[in-house]
Design a protein around this motif. Structure first.
Motif, mmCIF file in Angstrom:
data_model
loop_
_atom_site.group_PDB
_atom_site.id
_atom_site.type_symbol
_atom_site.label_atom_id
_atom_site.label_comp_id
_atom_site.label_asym_id
_atom_site.label_seq_id
_atom_site.Cartn_x
_atom_site.Cartn_y
_atom_site.Cartn_z
ATOM 1 N N VAL A 1 0.842 -1.201 0.000
ATOM 2 C CA VAL A 1 0.000 0.000 0.000
ATOM 3 C C VAL A 1 0.876 1.249 0.000
ATOM 4 O O VAL A 1 0.611 2.218 -0.716
ATOM 5 C CB VAL A 1 -0.950 0.003 1.217
ATOM 6 N N MET A 2 1.937 1.230 0.780
ATOM 7 C CA MET A 2 2.858 2.371 0.809
ATOM 8 C C MET A 2 3.463 2.606 -0.572
ATOM 9 O O MET A 2 3.539 3.748 -1.048
ATOM 10 C CB MET A 2 3.955 2.125 1.847
ATOM 11 N N LYS B 1 2.242 1.745 -3.479
ATOM 12 C CA LYS B 1 1.216 2.231 -4.409
ATOM 13 C C LYS B 1 0.965 3.724 -4.233
ATOM 14 O O LYS B 1 0.520 4.401 -5.161
ATOM 15 C CB LYS B 1 -0.080 1.451 -4.204
ATOM 16 N N ASN B 2 1.256 4.218 -3.026
ATOM 17 C CA ASN B 2 1.107 5.650 -2.763
ATOM 18 C C ASN B 2 2.434 6.391 -2.895
ATOM 19 O O ASN B 2 2.586 7.503 -2.386
ATOM 20 C CB ASN B 2 0.511 5.853 -1.373
ATOM 21 N N HIS B 3 3.397 5.741 -3.566
ATOM 22 C CA HIS B 3 4.664 6.363 -3.959
ATOM 23 C C HIS B 3 5.599 6.637 -2.784
ATOM 24 O O HIS B 3 6.369 7.597 -2.811
ATOM 25 C CB HIS B 3 4.409 7.655 -4.746
ATOM 26 N N TYR B 4 5.538 5.783 -1.761
ATOM 27 C CA TYR B 4 6.494 5.865 -0.657
ATOM 28 C C TYR B 4 7.284 4.564 -0.597
ATOM 29 O O TYR B 4 6.705 3.472 -0.624
ATOM 30 C CB TYR B 4 5.785 6.124 0.673
ATOM 31 N N SER C 1 9.159 9.531 -0.089
ATOM 32 C CA SER C 1 8.367 9.614 -1.313
ATOM 33 C C SER C 1 9.281 9.562 -2.529
ATOM 34 O O SER C 1 10.502 9.720 -2.421
ATOM 35 C CB SER C 1 7.548 10.907 -1.335
ATOM 36 N N VAL D 1 4.354 7.255 7.579
ATOM 37 C CA VAL D 1 3.196 6.828 6.796
ATOM 38 C C VAL D 1 2.363 5.840 7.607
ATOM 39 O O VAL D 1 2.894 5.021 8.354
ATOM 40 C CB VAL D 1 3.618 6.220 5.450
ATOM 41 N N VAL E 1 -0.984 3.091 7.425
ATOM 42 C CA VAL E 1 -1.906 2.289 6.621
ATOM 43 C C VAL E 1 -2.937 1.688 7.569
ATOM 44 O O VAL E 1 -2.590 0.949 8.497
ATOM 45 C CB VAL E 1 -1.174 1.170 5.854
ATOM 46 N N SER F 1 -6.579 2.265 3.949
ATOM 47 C CA SER F 1 -6.409 3.679 3.613
ATOM 48 C C SER F 1 -5.028 4.163 4.049
ATOM 49 O O SER F 1 -4.450 3.672 5.015
ATOM 50 C CB SER F 1 -7.497 4.528 4.270
ATOM 51 N N PHE F 2 -4.506 5.150 3.320
ATOM 52 C CA PHE F 2 -3.120 5.593 3.481
ATOM 53 C C PHE F 2 -3.069 7.056 3.898
ATOM 54 O O PHE F 2 -3.816 7.890 3.386
ATOM 55 C CB PHE F 2 -2.375 5.408 2.155
ATOM 56 N N THR F 3 -2.164 7.368 4.830
ATOM 57 C CA THR F 3 -1.942 8.751 5.256
ATOM 58 C C THR F 3 -0.450 8.993 5.398
ATOM 59 O O THR F 3 0.252 8.193 6.024
ATOM 60 C CB THR F 3 -2.621 9.040 6.611
#
Length: 215
Positions: free
Chosen positions: A34-35, A37-40, A59, A67, A69, A75-77
C-alpha cells in the motif's frame, strides 16, 4: 547475506508487539505494498499500533514522512510535521478536541510517530492523568488511558490496580512503579526467584509479555 531495507522492515514488524492482544487483518507485505502504491518507498521502523501499520518512508520525490496504513480498510496517510497547521490540524485544534471530551487541562500536545499525543486532566479535583492518542488528520481518539483504565481502539484497558492484582496472582510481589507506556502497562516487581525485574504487561489481558532483570 546482505539484508535489504525491506527485509529489515519485515524483521522489525515481526518483533513489534504493540497492542499484542489485538487481531490484525493486514500483513506486513500488504502494508508495504500500500505504501508503494502511494509512492512511498524504503520503509523502516515498520510496526503495528492503534489499528495502523506505521513506518518511516521516503516519497518518490525525496520527501521523508511517517506513513500510516489503516489495518481495516487499507487507507493511506502520510504525516509530516511541516504540515501542522495546514494539511494537518494545529496543536490548538488538537487541544480543543480533547477539551471537548470533558478535560479542562490539556498539555504536552505533540505529533509523534505519526499520531497526535496529548495528556489531560478533567478538573482541579479529578487530577488523574489521561493519555490520549489521536489520528493525525481526523483527530479520532484511538487511545484514551489513565490509571483507572480506558480504551484502545474500542477495547477496554485494565486499570493500574487490576494490573497489580494480575501480577500478584501470577506470583509477583512488591509490585510498584506501574505506568502506562506506548500501549502497555510497565511495572517493577520481585519474581518467584526473588529477583528484581521489570515487566511489560498486556494492557487488555494482564498477561506478562516480557520480564527482564531490573538494572
Amino acid at each position: 547475506m546482505k539484508k535489504t531495507v525491506l527485509t529489515l522492515a519485515f524483521a522489525a514488524a515481526a518483533a513489534a508487539s504493540a497492542l499484542p492482544s489485538m487481531a490484525w487483518a493486514m500483513g506486513a507485505q500488504e502494508a508495504v505494498n500500500v505504501m508503494a502504491k502511494n509512492h512511498y518507498v524504503a520503509p523502516h521502523d515498520l510496526q503495528k499500533q492503534y489499528g495502523y501499520w506505521t513506518a518511516e518512508a521516503v516519497s518518490n520525490d525525496g520527501v521523508r514522512a511517517t506513513v500510516l496504513v489503516n489495518d481495516a480498510n487499507g487507507s493511506f496517510t502520510a504525516v509530516r510535521k511541516a504540515d501542522v497547521g495546514t494539511a494537518l490540524p494545529s496543536v490548538e485544534r488538537v487541544a480543543r478536541q480533547v477539551r471537548a471530551a470533558g478535560y479542562s487541562f490539556v498539555y504536552d500536545v505533540e505529533l509523534d510517530d505519526g499520531f497526535w499525543q496529548a495528556k489531560a486532566r478533567q478538573s482541579v479535583t479529578n487530577r488523574e492523568k489521561v493519555e490520549f492518542v489521536l489520528h493525525p488528520v481526523t483527530l479520532e481518539v484511538l487511545s484514551q488511558v489513565g490509571r483507572s483504565g480506558g480504551t484502545v481502539n474500542g477495547q477496554p484497558v485494565l486499570s493500574a490496580d487490576q494490573i497489580v492484582a494480575a501480577l500478584q496472582q501470577a506470583g509477583y510481589t512488591r509490585v510498584r512503579g506501574v505506568e502506562y507506556e506506548d500501549g502497555y502497562w510497565e511495572a517493577e516487581a520481585t519474581n518467584t526467584a526473588n529477583l528484581a525485574v521489570e515487566l511489560r504487561v498486556d494492557a487488555v489481558t494482564g498477561a506478562v509479555l516480557r520480564e527482564q532483570l531490573d538494572d
